[in-house]
Design a protein around this motif. Structure first.
Motif, PDB file in Angstrom:
ATOM      1  N   LEU A  47       0.827  -1.212   0.000  1.00 39.58           N
ATOM      2  CA  LEU A  47       0.000   0.000   0.000  1.00 39.58           C
ATOM      3  C   LEU A  47       0.860   1.260   0.000  1.00 39.58           C
ATOM      4  O   LEU A  47       0.519   2.267  -0.647  1.00 39.58           O
ATOM      5  CB  LEU A  47      -0.917   0.000   1.224  1.00 39.58           C
ATOM      6  CG  LEU A  47      -2.154  -0.905   1.163  1.00 39.58           C
ATOM      7  CD1 LEU A  47      -2.834  -0.958   2.518  1.00 39.58           C
ATOM      8  CD2 LEU A  47      -3.128  -0.404   0.100  1.00 39.58           C
ATOM      9  N   GLU A  48       1.978   1.206   0.702  1.00 35.51           N
ATOM     10  CA  GLU A  48       2.876   2.362   0.726  1.00 35.51           C
ATOM     11  C   GLU A  48       3.435   2.649  -0.667  1.00 35.51           C
ATOM     12  O   GLU A  48       3.612   3.802  -1.054  1.00 35.51           O
ATOM     13  CB  GLU A  48       4.024   2.102   1.708  1.00 35.51           C
ATOM     14  CG  GLU A  48       4.966   3.290   1.886  1.00 35.51           C
ATOM     15  CD  GLU A  48       6.058   3.007   2.898  1.00 35.51           C
ATOM     16  OE1 GLU A  48       6.876   3.915   3.138  1.00 35.51           O
ATOM     17  OE2 GLU A  48       6.094   1.882   3.453  1.00 35.51           O
ATOM     18  N   ILE A  49       3.685   1.597  -1.445  1.00 37.21           N
ATOM     19  CA  ILE A  49       4.245   1.759  -2.791  1.00 37.21           C
ATOM     20  C   ILE A  49       3.173   2.151  -3.804  1.00 37.21           C
ATOM     21  O   ILE A  49       3.350   3.080  -4.595  1.00 37.21           O
ATOM     22  CB  ILE A  49       4.929   0.450  -3.246  1.00 37.21           C
ATOM     23  CG1 ILE A  49       6.118   0.123  -2.336  1.00 37.21           C
ATOM     24  CG2 ILE A  49       5.394   0.564  -4.699  1.00 37.21           C
ATOM     25  CD1 ILE A  49       6.673  -1.276  -2.549  1.00 37.21           C
ATOM     26  N   ALA A  50       2.051   1.424  -3.804  1.00 36.34           N
ATOM     27  CA  ALA A  50       1.050   1.572  -4.871  1.00 36.34           C
ATOM     28  C   ALA A  50      -0.256   2.170  -4.412  1.00 36.34           C
ATOM     29  O   ALA A  50      -1.135   2.438  -5.252  1.00 36.34           O
ATOM     30  CB  ALA A  50       0.790   0.214  -5.527  1.00 36.34           C
ATOM     31  N   GLY A  51      -0.456   2.387  -3.114  1.00 35.88           N
ATOM     32  CA  GLY A  51      -1.712   2.936  -2.619  1.00 35.88           C
ATOM     33  C   GLY A  51      -2.876   2.010  -2.944  1.00 35.88           C
ATOM     34  O   GLY A  51      -2.738   0.781  -2.919  1.00 35.88           O
ATOM     35  N   THR A 271      -7.406  -0.463   2.558  1.00 38.99           N
ATOM     36  CA  THR A 271      -7.615   0.800   1.837  1.00 38.99           C
ATOM     37  C   THR A 271      -8.878   1.504   2.322  1.00 38.99           C
ATOM     38  O   THR A 271      -8.920   2.742   2.416  1.00 38.99           O
ATOM     39  CB  THR A 271      -7.721   0.531   0.319  1.00 38.99           C
ATOM     40  OG1 THR A 271      -6.547  -0.156  -0.127  1.00 38.99           O
ATOM     41  CG2 THR A 271      -7.863   1.828  -0.457  1.00 38.99           C
ATOM     42  N   GLY A 272      -9.903   0.725   2.640  1.00 31.88           N
ATOM     43  CA  GLY A 272     -11.168   1.305   3.078  1.00 31.88           C
ATOM     44  C   GLY A 272     -11.177   1.778   4.511  1.00 31.88           C
ATOM     45  O   GLY A 272     -12.034   2.586   4.903  1.00 31.88           O
ATOM     46  N   VAL A 273     -10.232   1.323   5.332  1.00 33.28           N
ATOM     47  CA  VAL A 273     -10.233   1.683   6.762  1.00 33.28           C
ATOM     48  C   VAL A 273      -9.306   2.864   7.052  1.00 33.28           C
ATOM     49  O   VAL A 273      -9.678   3.795   7.769  1.00 33.28           O
ATOM     50  CB  VAL A 273      -9.842   0.462   7.626  1.00 33.28           C
ATOM     51  CG1 VAL A 273      -9.670   0.881   9.094  1.00 33.28           C
ATOM     52  CG2 VAL A 273     -10.895  -0.631   7.512  1.00 33.28           C
ATOM     53  N   ILE A 274      -8.078   2.858   6.504  1.00 34.65           N
ATOM     54  CA  ILE A 274      -7.120   3.921   6.843  1.00 34.65           C
ATOM     55  C   ILE A 274      -6.689   4.689   5.596  1.00 34.65           C
ATOM     56  O   ILE A 274      -6.850   4.223   4.465  1.00 34.65           O
ATOM     57  CB  ILE A 274      -5.864   3.348   7.548  1.00 34.65           C
ATOM     58  CG1 ILE A 274      -5.077   2.435   6.598  1.00 34.65           C
ATOM     59  CG2 ILE A 274      -6.233   2.617   8.808  1.00 34.65           C
ATOM     60  CD1 ILE A 274      -3.715   2.022   7.136  1.00 34.65           C
ATOM     61  N   ASP A 275      -6.132   5.848   5.822  1.00 35.25           N
ATOM     62  CA  ASP A 275      -5.595   6.681   4.748  1.00 35.25           C
ATOM     63  C   ASP A 275      -4.230   6.126   4.358  1.00 35.25           C
ATOM     64  O   ASP A 275      -3.283   6.178   5.152  1.00 35.25           O
ATOM     65  CB  ASP A 275      -5.475   8.132   5.240  1.00 35.25           C
ATOM     66  CG  ASP A 275      -4.919   9.070   4.171  1.00 35.25           C
ATOM     67  OD1 ASP A 275      -4.637   8.604   3.050  1.00 35.25           O
ATOM     68  OD2 ASP A 275      -4.765  10.270   4.483  1.00 35.25           O
ATOM     69  N   TRP A 276      -4.123   5.627   3.153  1.00 27.44           N
ATOM     70  CA  TRP A 276      -2.877   4.950   2.750  1.00 27.44           C
ATOM     71  C   TRP A 276      -1.685   5.900   2.696  1.00 27.44           C
ATOM     72  O   TRP A 276      -0.528   5.466   2.783  1.00 27.44           O
ATOM     73  CB  TRP A 276      -3.063   4.260   1.398  1.00 27.44           C
ATOM     74  CG  TRP A 276      -3.274   5.195   0.229  1.00 27.44           C
ATOM     75  CD1 TRP A 276      -4.448   5.670  -0.229  1.00 27.44           C
ATOM     76  CD2 TRP A 276      -2.256   5.746  -0.606  1.00 27.44           C
ATOM     77  NE1 TRP A 276      -4.253   6.505  -1.308  1.00 27.44           N
ATOM     78  CE2 TRP A 276      -2.906   6.560  -1.568  1.00 27.44           C
ATOM     79  CE3 TRP A 276      -0.870   5.645  -0.650  1.00 27.44           C
ATOM     80  CZ2 TRP A 276      -2.207   7.269  -2.547  1.00 27.44           C
ATOM     81  CZ3 TRP A 276      -0.171   6.342  -1.630  1.00 27.44           C
ATOM     82  CH2 TRP A 276      -0.836   7.149  -2.568  1.00 27.44           C
ATOM     83  N   THR A 277      -1.936   7.204   2.560  1.00 24.54           N
ATOM     84  CA  THR A 277      -0.818   8.161   2.483  1.00 24.54           C
ATOM     85  C   THR A 277      -0.106   8.332   3.817  1.00 24.54           C
ATOM     86  O   THR A 277       0.995   8.901   3.869  1.00 24.54           O
ATOM     87  CB  THR A 277      -1.323   9.537   2.002  1.00 24.54           C
ATOM     88  OG1 THR A 277      -2.293  10.043   2.914  1.00 24.54           O
ATOM     89  CG2 THR A 277      -1.945   9.434   0.617  1.00 24.54           C
TER      90      THR A 277
END
Length: 761
Positions: A47-51, A271-277
């Motif tokens: 998720l950190e790489i591709a969101g 992805t639906g629970v936290i802000d990936w950024t």
């Protein structure tokens, strides 16, 4: 413990494992490591790489994997032996590529083990944090210390040769599936009830699937590719799998599909629970799944995920460390690595040098590399291995066209060519984000090439490469070779093996000389130490020398199984055995005919069967009694008797007993046909046809004056309560002389070509 399907020590005896694993079992073996640490630790980095593009990453990885999976399905359906990709590359590619496949497989398993021990440290760390237990020093240091500690424990376990419970890993995989299901379901419920509460947006999976550009998608694909490693693990189970030609490809496809579905759902939930950024800033990449679980399952989420990580890593560490050490052990025995790698400890009978060296590599990786570089290094190793497997799939089509492929990939050779291209691109893509992982991979490959050329591995490997393959392939092209199976239990069964040699000369046959070791329930069949195997290997090796002197081709094997009869019956079906010759000591138990294993083999074998009670048999058989009756397989029994008579210059008595005059006349005519066989082969004979009140008693009485009694099976043998027939089974126990009993079901024997027609023919 032993390396499956490898010659032990300097003997030519092959040790193989009984096929005990069904489709469900090998599927769980493939899913276990994937679900153990990978899903809990890699998703955050992805998720950190591709969101939100991580969902697309897993879908694309699935498509990319399909091409290599087709190659694996074809190769495993043709070459189901244990070893998987390494053995296929070694068979299909020239040196040093075959050597490098083993070299990378060794390092790949070491890296994966390092990843798993790191996961154990993270799991314990999460439990401490969940219980608000203060850590007096750096958290990363604690994680690495715990990882090294658990690694040392498992190095000791492997060195001591402690047996693990085979089914435990399957149960752990089921528990992991339950834990992940709880995580996914609770996450979906949370997203529905609390949309965007912590900055998450599940719709971005569709609305913004490539937030960081296609380069990030490519990098994330390479980084997370290890999640599809399960089918490589499954391919290594071929030798232990029931019906591997069908079950290994099926399990591989199921593993890929199930893994993709689970990872897509986990990525979507995160992805639906936290802000990936925020990943990499407020929450570390390897803590993402635990953080999400803590939000969606308050108080118990972290404990749930930590339990999953710890259980998964403990189940996976032993098997991957075992695999890594056994690869280097096998290479040491082959001469590809220094001889020390192929030696066993005198105290523990385990490959101590291979174990400690592999363990040292694991510890070094754990101490000096961050977890993301460890994962990336493992990705590169397996991507390169898959690259070579696709190449081998192409070369083996042309190199081994004689091998039947139960599954053949479509659009050949484009499917493996696409597999080659995609694996190469994904491996190269990792350079931009994880250059250190590529440096490690290149250095390891260079060390391997130096070892290969400077140590002399090339010459030694080529010397050990399949000495009988050319002759074996030539015989396959000419037609199916007649095959005789001889199960043995002790080196005292010389008469049994000599008789098999006699038959083999007439049939121009090859012999499978097999000894089965029955392993107790609850113990994995691959857990036996060399010290325990050695006496069994010596028995087979000693009896094989009889066949070597007769210049008869022999395949000598030691099989490890739960039940001897199951192993023998499987071998009969797999090798398409024509004749099984079984020794019997003359002892039995109440409710059994010859004993459980022999009864099972006789009643279920899909081959001709001879049961030979050779105990107290004279070195030279002078008088042979052949029981004659049209309803029994008497012509075949007579032919086998003639073989012995011609060797020992024996006298054959064709004996028949009847209760009525009409039956006596019929028996007399049939006995004349059997005497013709003796006359044709210039064997001395006597015909004796009598009328009696009790046929069975008459045969038993007549047998007392002969050195060997031979008779065939009746049609009753098809009933499972009989081995050869009701009277035959009783006579086998009553006659106190050596006995040879014959049951015929095939028509390939040269021995049955004589001009005599039984009723059963």
């Amino acid at each position: 413990m032993v390396e499956e399907s490898q010659p032990i020590s300097d003997t030519k005896v092959e040790v193989k494992l009984k096929r005990d694993l069904g489709l469900f079992s090998i599927l769980m073996i493939g899913l276990g490591p994937t679900l153990g640490s990978t899903i809990f630790l890699l998703v955050g980095f992805g998720l950190e790489i591709a969101g939100p593009g991580l969902v697309l990453v897993f879908v694309l990885n699935f498509i990319v994997t399909v091409f290599t999976a087709m190659a694996y399905a074809e190769l495993s359906s043709a070459f189901p032996d244990t070893g998987g990709g390494y053995l296929w590359v070694k068979e299909g590619m020239p040196q040093p590529i075959g050597f490098l496949a083993g070299w990378m497989s060794w390092f790949g398993h070491c890296i994966v083990t390092s990843f798993y021990v790191f996961g154990f440290g993270k799991g314990v760390m999460w439990i401490l944090e969940a219980n608000e237990i203060a850590i007096p020093f750096d958290a990363d240091l604690l994680v690495k210390s715990l990882a090294v500690a658990v690694c040392l424990v498992f190095i000791l376990i492997n060195y001591r040769g402690t047996k693990e419970t085979g089914k435990s890993s399957i149960y752990i995989t089921l528990v992991l599936i339950v834990i992940i299901s709880i995580f996914i379901i609770s996450g979906i419920i949370y997203i529905i009830l609390n949309p965007g509460a912590h900055g998450g947006d599940v719709t971005s999976v569709v609305s913004n699937p490539i937030p960081n550009g296609w380069g990030s998608i490519l990098i994330a694909m390479g980084f997370t590719f290890i999640v599809f490693e399960g089918y490589e693990i499954i391919s290594q189970c071929g030798e232990e799998c029931i019906d591997p030609l069908k079950n290994v490809p099926k399990a591989s496809w199921l593993c890929i599909i199930i893994s993709t579905i689970i990872f897509v759902l986990v990525a979507a939930v995160c992805t639906g629970v936290i802000d990936w950024t925020t990943i990499g800033h407020t929450v570390a990449g390897d803590d993402v799944v635990a953080h999400v679980a803590d939000i969606t399952i308050p108080k118990y989420g972290i404990l749930l995920v930590a339990t999953g990580v710890i259980l998964g890593t403990l189940a996976a560490i032993n098997s991957t460390l075992f695999s890594s050490s056994r690869v280097s052990y096998a290479m040491g025995r082959d001469g590809a690595l220094p001889d020390a790698f192929g030696t066993l400890s005198k105290k523990k009978n385990t490959p101590h040098v291979a174990i400690f060296t592999s363990g040292a590599i694991v510890i070094m990786m754990t101490l000096f590399l961050p977890i993301e570089d460890i994962a990336a290094s493992a990705d590169i190793m397996f991507l390169l291995l898959f690259f070579f497997v696709n190449l081998a799939a192409i070369t083996l089509r042309y190199k081994r066209p004689d091998i039947k492929r139960h599954y053949m990939m479509p659009f050949f050779p484009w499917v493996p060519i696409i597999g080659i291209g995609t694996k190469f691109v994904l491996a190269i893509g990792l350079w931009w984000e994880f250059p250190m992982a590529w440096v490690i991979a290149v250095v390891w490959i260079e060390i391997g090439l130096m070892a290969f050329y400077l140590y002399g591995g090339k010459e030694k490997i080529e010397k050990t490469d399949h000495p009988d393959e050319v002759a074996e392939r030539a015989s396959k092209k000419k037609g199916k070779k007649y095959k005789i199976l001889v199960p043995v239990t002790s080196d005292e069964q010389r008469s049994l093996v000599k008789f098999a040699a006699l038959v083999a000369r007439v049939e121009n046959a090859e012999i499978y000389l097999v000894k089965v070791i029955e392993q107790a329930k609850g113990e994995p069949v691959d857990s036996m130490a060399y010290k325990e195997l050695a006496p069994h290997i010596k028995v087979v090796d000693k009896l094989k020398k009889i066949l070597d002197r007769e210049q008869i081709k022999c395949h000598s094997k030691v099989l490890i199984s739960r039940l001897a009869s199951d192993a023998i019956l499987d071998l009969i079906n797999e090798e398409k055995i024509d004749l099984t010759i079984i020794g019997w000591r003359g002892q039995t138990k109440p409710g059994q005919i010859f004993g459980h294993n022999i009864d099972e083999m006789v009643q279920k074998a899909n081959s001709d069967v001879i049961v030979f009670k050779s105990k107290e048999m004279s070195k030279e058989v002078k008088k042979i009694l052949v029981v004659s009756t049209p309803e029994w397989h008497s012509s075949y029994a007579t032919n086998y008797s003639i073989l012995i008579a011609k060797q020992d210059y024996s006298h054959i008595t064709i004996f028949s007993a009847s209760a009525t005059e009409a039956k006596r006349i019929e028996e007399d005519k049939y006995a004349d046909k059997l005497t013709q066989l003796c006359h044709i082969h210039d064997v001395e004979y006597t015909k004796k046809v009598i009328m009696v009140d009790n046929i069975e008693d008459a045969i038993v009485k007549e047998a007392a004056d002969h050195d060997l009694v031979v008779f065939g099976a009746a049609e009753e043998w098809t009933l499972k309560k009989y081995a050869f027939g009701s009277m035959q089974d009783r006579m086998a126990k009553s006659i106190q002389k050596p006995i040879l009993m014959v049951r015929k079901i095939t028509q390939r024997s040269n021995i049955s070509d004589d001009p005599v027609s039984d009723k059963e023919d």
